[in-house]
Design a protein around this motif. Structure first.
Motif, PDB file in Angstrom:
ATOM      1  N   SER A   1      -1.928  -4.392  -3.494  1.00  0.00           N
ATOM      2  CA  SER A   1      -0.632  -3.890  -3.936  1.00  0.00           C
ATOM      3  C   SER A   1       0.179  -4.931  -4.698  1.00  0.00           C
ATOM      4  O   SER A   1       1.202  -4.610  -5.286  1.00  0.00           O
ATOM      5  CB  SER A   1       0.179  -3.388  -2.743  1.00  0.00           C
ATOM      6  N   ARG A   2      -0.274  -6.189  -4.681  1.00  0.00           N
ATOM      7  CA  ARG A   2       0.390  -7.256  -5.423  1.00  0.00           C
ATOM      8  C   ARG A   2      -0.387  -7.646  -6.666  1.00  0.00           C
ATOM      9  O   ARG A   2      -0.265  -8.762  -7.169  1.00  0.00           O
ATOM     10  CB  ARG A   2       0.559  -8.480  -4.523  1.00  0.00           C
TER      11      ARG A   2
ATOM     12  N   TRP B   1       2.602  -3.030  -9.937  1.00  0.00           N
ATOM     13  CA  TRP B   1       2.316  -3.075  -8.506  1.00  0.00           C
ATOM     14  C   TRP B   1       2.639  -1.756  -7.823  1.00  0.00           C
ATOM     15  O   TRP B   1       1.845  -1.236  -7.052  1.00  0.00           O
ATOM     16  CB  TRP B   1       3.159  -4.168  -7.851  1.00  0.00           C
ATOM     17  N   SER B   2       3.810  -1.240  -8.083  1.00  0.00           N
ATOM     18  CA  SER B   2       4.282  -0.042  -7.377  1.00  0.00           C
ATOM     19  C   SER B   2       3.758   1.243  -8.000  1.00  0.00           C
ATOM     20  O   SER B   2       3.815   2.303  -7.395  1.00  0.00           O
ATOM     21  CB  SER B   2       5.806   0.003  -7.394  1.00  0.00           C
TER      22      SER B   2
ATOM     23  N   ARG C   1      -2.416   4.773  -9.387  1.00  0.00           N
ATOM     24  CA  ARG C   1      -2.952   3.945  -8.303  1.00  0.00           C
ATOM     25  C   ARG C   1      -2.509   4.492  -6.969  1.00  0.00           C
ATOM     26  O   ARG C   1      -1.461   5.145  -6.854  1.00  0.00           O
ATOM     27  CB  ARG C   1      -2.520   2.491  -8.483  1.00  0.00           C
ATOM     28  N   ASP C   2      -3.302   4.187  -5.962  1.00  0.00           N
ATOM     29  CA  ASP C   2      -2.982   4.532  -4.583  1.00  0.00           C
ATOM     30  C   ASP C   2      -3.133   3.269  -3.757  1.00  0.00           C
ATOM     31  O   ASP C   2      -4.254   2.857  -3.429  1.00  0.00           O
ATOM     32  CB  ASP C   2      -3.919   5.641  -4.087  1.00  0.00           C
ATOM     33  N   ASN C   3      -2.013   2.639  -3.440  1.00  0.00           N
ATOM     34  CA  ASN C   3      -2.064   1.369  -2.719  1.00  0.00           C
ATOM     35  C   ASN C   3      -2.487   1.537  -1.263  1.00  0.00           C
ATOM     36  O   ASN C   3      -2.871   0.559  -0.618  1.00  0.00           O
ATOM     37  CB  ASN C   3      -0.706   0.666  -2.802  1.00  0.00           C
ATOM     38  N   THR C   4      -2.431   2.733  -0.750  1.00  0.00           N
ATOM     39  CA  THR C   4      -2.896   2.957   0.624  1.00  0.00           C
ATOM     40  C   THR C   4      -4.420   3.006   0.692  1.00  0.00           C
ATOM     41  O   THR C   4      -5.004   2.785   1.747  1.00  0.00           O
ATOM     42  CB  THR C   4      -2.342   4.270   1.191  1.00  0.00           C
TER      43      THR C   4
ATOM     44  N   ASN D   1      -6.301   1.427  -1.889  1.00  0.00           N
ATOM     45  CA  ASN D   1      -6.800   0.343  -2.746  1.00  0.00           C
ATOM     46  C   ASN D   1      -7.614   0.874  -3.919  1.00  0.00           C
ATOM     47  O   ASN D   1      -8.709   0.381  -4.224  1.00  0.00           O
ATOM     48  CB  ASN D   1      -7.642  -0.661  -1.950  1.00  0.00           C
TER      49      ASN D   1
END
Length: 124
Positions: free
Chosen positions: A30-31, A53-54, A72-75, A77
């Motif tokens: 996420s970074r 990032w977000s 993107r889906d940060n949950t 990856n």
């Protein structure tokens, strides 16, 4: 360290759609700014799209604006590239890339991690 694995490439007729996916390892996904690039035979690797990032901010190469969408889906990856209205000139190996900094950039030299690539072929 981030490892990237692309999937979803294939053969499609002009006007069709494909969805590429990139799975990333690492706790700091996420970074990372995530990007997609492509390279046709005998040509340089070109910028396609990037996402912050977000996920709130995106940029696109001129040749794909209005046809491709990065998300993107940060949950999970993952980062995806939805490609619509494909053209034969979109034929290339598509690469997922990551950079552990903020700021959306288009240069290949600004990305630290790369996947192995996935082939997209658009027939006329």
């Amino acid at each position: 360290q981030v490892q990237l694995v692309e999937s979803g490439g294939g053969l499609v007729q002009a006007g069709g759609s494909l969805r590429l996916s990139c799975a990333a390892s690492g706790r700091t996904f996420s970074r990372h700014v995530m990007g997609w690039f492509r390279q046709a035979p005998g040509k340089e690797r070109d910028f396609v799209a990037a996402i912050s990032w977000s996920g709130d901010n995106t940029i696109y190469g001129d040749s794909v604006k209005g046809r491709f969408t990065i998300s993107r889906d940060n949950t999970k990856n993952t980062v995806a590239l939805q490609m619509n209205s494909l053209k034969p000139e979109d034929t290339a190996v598509y690469y997922c890339a990551a950079r552990p900094y903020s700021g959306l950039v288009v240069s290949t030299t600004r990305y630290d991690y790369w996947g192995q690539g996935t082939q997209v072929t658009v027939s006329s």
